[in-house]
Design a protein around this motif. Structure first.
Motif, PDB file in Angstrom:
ATOM      1  N   LEU A   1      15.265  10.267 -12.442  1.00 58.74           N
ATOM      2  CA  LEU A   1      15.202   9.424 -11.092  1.00 58.74           C
ATOM      3  C   LEU A   1      13.947   9.235 -10.781  1.00 58.74           C
ATOM      4  N   ALA A   2      13.053  10.454 -10.950  1.00 61.61           N
ATOM      5  CA  ALA A   2      11.699  10.154 -10.892  1.00 61.61           C
ATOM      6  C   ALA A   2      10.953   8.975 -11.411  1.00 61.61           C
ATOM      7  N   ALA A   3      11.442   8.864 -12.736  1.00 59.92           N
ATOM      8  CA  ALA A   3      10.982   7.743 -13.556  1.00 59.92           C
ATOM      9  C   ALA A   3      11.483   6.434 -12.771  1.00 59.92           C
ATOM     10  N   GLY A   4      12.610   6.223 -12.446  1.00 64.30           N
ATOM     11  CA  GLY A   4      13.222   4.888 -11.735  1.00 64.30           C
ATOM     12  C   GLY A   4      12.199   4.622 -10.466  1.00 64.30           C
ATOM     13  N   ALA A   5      11.771   5.884  -9.826  1.00 62.58           N
ATOM     14  CA  ALA A   5      11.066   5.580  -8.516  1.00 62.58           C
ATOM     15  C   ALA A   5       9.907   5.229  -8.790  1.00 62.58           C
ATOM     16  N   ILE A   6       9.164   5.754  -9.967  1.00 64.42           N
ATOM     17  CA  ILE A   6       7.914   5.315 -10.240  1.00 64.42           C
ATOM     18  C   ILE A   6       7.929   3.807 -10.611  1.00 64.42           C
ATOM     19  N   THR A   7       8.654   3.470 -11.572  1.00 59.12           N
ATOM     20  CA  THR A   7       8.913   2.021 -12.154  1.00 59.12           C
ATOM     21  C   THR A   7       9.051   0.929 -10.856  1.00 59.12           C
ATOM     22  N   SER A   8       9.978   1.503  -9.798  1.00 59.57           N
ATOM     23  CA  SER A   8      10.297   0.845  -8.737  1.00 59.57           C
ATOM     24  C   SER A   8       9.191   0.398  -7.739  1.00 59.57           C
ATOM     25  N   MET A   9       8.471   1.712  -7.453  1.00 59.14           N
ATOM     26  CA  MET A   9       7.292   1.288  -6.904  1.00 59.14           C
ATOM     27  C   MET A   9       6.193   0.308  -7.556  1.00 59.14           C
ATOM     28  N   LEU A  10       5.928   0.668  -8.802  1.00 60.85           N
ATOM     29  CA  LEU A  10       5.467  -0.612  -9.574  1.00 60.85           C
ATOM     30  C   LEU A  10       5.984  -1.902  -9.248  1.00 60.85           C
ATOM     31  N   SER A  11       7.139  -2.108  -9.434  1.00 63.21           N
ATOM     32  CA  SER A  11       7.731  -3.381  -9.091  1.00 63.21           C
ATOM     33  C   SER A  11       7.277  -4.101  -7.811  1.00 63.21           C
TER      34      SER A  11
ATOM     35  N   ALA B   1       0.948  -1.256   0.019  1.00 63.56           N
ATOM     36  CA  ALA B   1      -0.001   0.054  -0.041  1.00 63.56           C
ATOM     37  C   ALA B   1       1.016   1.203   0.010  1.00 63.56           C
ATOM     38  N   THR B   2       1.926   1.344   0.756  1.00 64.01           N
ATOM     39  CA  THR B   2       3.017   2.359   0.703  1.00 64.01           C
ATOM     40  C   THR B   2       3.410   2.627  -0.742  1.00 64.01           C
ATOM     41  N   ALA B   3       3.948   1.413  -1.535  1.00 69.73           N
ATOM     42  CA  ALA B   3       4.647   1.504  -2.653  1.00 69.73           C
ATOM     43  C   ALA B   3       3.436   2.196  -3.628  1.00 69.73           C
ATOM     44  N   ALA B   4       2.286   1.667  -3.551  1.00 73.45           N
ATOM     45  CA  ALA B   4       1.170   2.184  -4.371  1.00 73.45           C
ATOM     46  C   ALA B   4       1.112   3.703  -4.190  1.00 73.45           C
ATOM     47  N   LEU B   5       1.077   4.155  -3.142  1.00 77.01           N
ATOM     48  CA  LEU B   5       0.850   5.663  -2.636  1.00 77.01           C
ATOM     49  C   LEU B   5       2.164   6.287  -3.210  1.00 77.01           C
ATOM     50  N   GLY B   6       3.496   5.701  -2.894  1.00 77.55           N
ATOM     51  CA  GLY B   6       4.581   6.391  -3.195  1.00 77.55           C
ATOM     52  C   GLY B   6       4.575   6.499  -4.939  1.00 77.55           C
ATOM     53  N   PHE B   7       4.236   5.690  -5.385  1.00 76.49           N
ATOM     54  CA  PHE B   7       3.994   5.529  -7.107  1.00 76.49           C
ATOM     55  C   PHE B   7       3.077   6.804  -7.414  1.00 76.49           C
ATOM     56  N   ALA B   8       2.103   6.886  -6.840  1.00 74.91           N
ATOM     57  CA  ALA B   8       1.313   7.962  -7.146  1.00 74.91           C
ATOM     58  C   ALA B   8       1.905   9.401  -6.886  1.00 74.91           C
TER      59      ALA B   8
END
Length: 449
Positions: free
Chosen positions: A288-298, A107-114
């Motif tokens: 870096l933001a793109a990397g973070a976004i994909t990371s949260m999705l993974s 849930a934290t990762a999903a919110l982080g992605f958003a």
């Protein structure tokens, strides 16, 4: 005796590299993009040493998991090992705690992605945080329903983008650091009078970041030649993760210093983007933001994948409803378990406290590590792949580090364990089965010892 082959087994189609990618996808996420900054705020420059210590202890725990997964390669991970080598109560509580702690992290990762996505597109504060997170959970759940092969391809793509962005940060940051002599890299902590306490708290916090190997054991039933491929995948995950974490920490602290790094984590929740922006290179922060976004999705994808396999194992034993054991027509996905995990994450997004989930995850990680170590101590000499001292080191260090998790999360964790054990007792009183003896439907009964 139990009925053999009562439940259909998942198809083995995952090699060591694919399993290792699953492990990396589970590690390289909230930990590297957020928790390093939190730990730096506690121990300053010493966070680099904390990363090394936590990585070594995480390796011990991961290798324990590897030898357990090799000796008992079925879905369910710590839940199955607790049942087979310890007692049903410990097995169930390990799986129960794993379920809740990983759902909270997802849930934290999903919110982080958003959050990263909205920040990058300039829509921060638009009230779209929860809706975007829910859409992410829905989309990733659909991908996971397609089976592990489709999930593996998606995970490789996502992890590749994340790792490339982190490697780019390390390379560019190293050049920038050398040009200014790494003037911000020093030995000052946030509170030198409590250096030991701060260091141990950082180790406990970062230990959680190395728990991706647990996800490898969760899909043990789907790994080809598990005796070879599970240990390879675990070692690949731990070594790759430690190198990336240390590289990112050195570059980040050397670029903006421990205090600014911690402040960026606390205020903006995007410390690596602040580090990248400090280089003065146009557009680098967005990379870096793109990397973070994909990371949260993974993280989201591998959590749904791994925790659904846990529910599959719990359903096979009667600890969860039996409909969770149903597989799709190609025998690659426990589709009801995947749907239930997706719904649980979506609900936590609505009511969860993202600030607390990481610490709750730390309690869960320590508890699971203790159960894994105790189970590994019960392996025979023929089953043991690594020296006995490694298992003892993992057990004692996990018990010791647990005392550096804040007390309120102990209370929450112990409360969850109590509720779970009441559920376990009630279910098996209402519907007693021979599953208490350790049957998973994969063969003959294994007596709990």
């Amino acid at each position: 005796m139990s009925n053999e082959n009562k439940y259909k087994e998942l198809k083995r189609e995952l090699g060591w590299f694919g399993a290792g990618i699953m492990g990396l996808a589970s590690v390289i996420g909230v930990g590297i993009f957020v928790s390093i900054g939190i730990a730096a705020g506690i121990s300053g420059f010493a966070v680099i040493g904390a990363l090394v210590v936590a990585g070594l202890l995480g390796a011990c725990n991961s290798l324990n998991l590897a030898q357990l997964a090799v000796s008992h390669p079925v879905s369910g991970g710590v839940y199955e090992y607790g049942y087979k080598y310890l007692t049903p109560w410990l097995g169930f509580s390990g799986g129960w705690v794993y379920f809740f702690s990983k759902i909270a992290v997802a849930a934290t990762a999903a919110l982080g992605f958003a959050g990263y996505l909205l920040n990058t597109t300039g829509l921060t504060g638009s009230g779209l945080l929860v809706p975007v997170a829910e859409v992410a959970v829905f989309s990733v759940t659909l991908i996971t329903l397609g089976g592990i092969r489709r999930s593996k391809v998606s995970t490789i793509v996502v992890v590749s983008v994340t790792i490339l962005s982190l490697l780019l940060l390390i390379v560019v940051g190293s050049f920038v650091g050398f040009s200014n002599g790494f003037e911000n890299l020093n030995l000052r902590g946030t509170s030198s009078s409590n250096w030991t306490s701060n260091f141990l708290q950082s180790v406990a916090l970062m230990f959680v970041s190395y728990n991706g190997a647990a996800r490898i054991s969760m899909v043990g039933e789907e790994i080809v030649d598990p005796q070879k491929n599970i240990p390879r995948a675990v070692i690949f995950t731990v070594v790759s993760t430690m190198l990336l974490y240390i590289g990112v920490a050195v570059v980040s602290l050397g670029s903006i210093g421990a205090e600014a790094f911690s402040e960026a984590t606390r205020v903006q929740a995007a410390p690596l983007q602040v580090v990248a922006d400090s280089f003065g290179i146009s557009g680098f922060g967005s990379i870096l933001a793109a990397g973070a976004i994909t990371s949260m999705l993974s993280i989201l994808l591998t959590t749904i994948l791994g925790v659904s396999r846990l529910l599959l194992a719990m359903g096979r034993r009667g600890d969860m409803p039996s409909f969770l054991t149903q597989l799709n027509s190609s025998q690659t996905t426990p589709y009801w378990a995947v749907i239930v995990v997706g719904i649980a994450i979506a609900l936590l997004i609505l009511i969860g406290d993202v600030k607390s989930t990481w610490s709750l995850g730390a309690f869960g990680a320590m508890y699971r590590s203790v159960i894994v170590s105790l189970a590994a101590l019960r392996l025979s000499d023929e089953q043991r792949l690594y020296p006995l001292w490694l298992t003892w080191l993992s057990l004692l260090s996990s018990l010791f580090l647990a005392f550096w998790v804040e007390w309120q999360f102990w209370l929450i964790g112990l409360g969850l364990i109590g509720v779970g054990l009441v559920w376990h007792f009630t279910v098996h009183q209402i519907n007693p089965t021979d599953n208490e003896a350790g049957n998973t439907g994969h063969g003959k009964t294994n007596k709990a010892i």
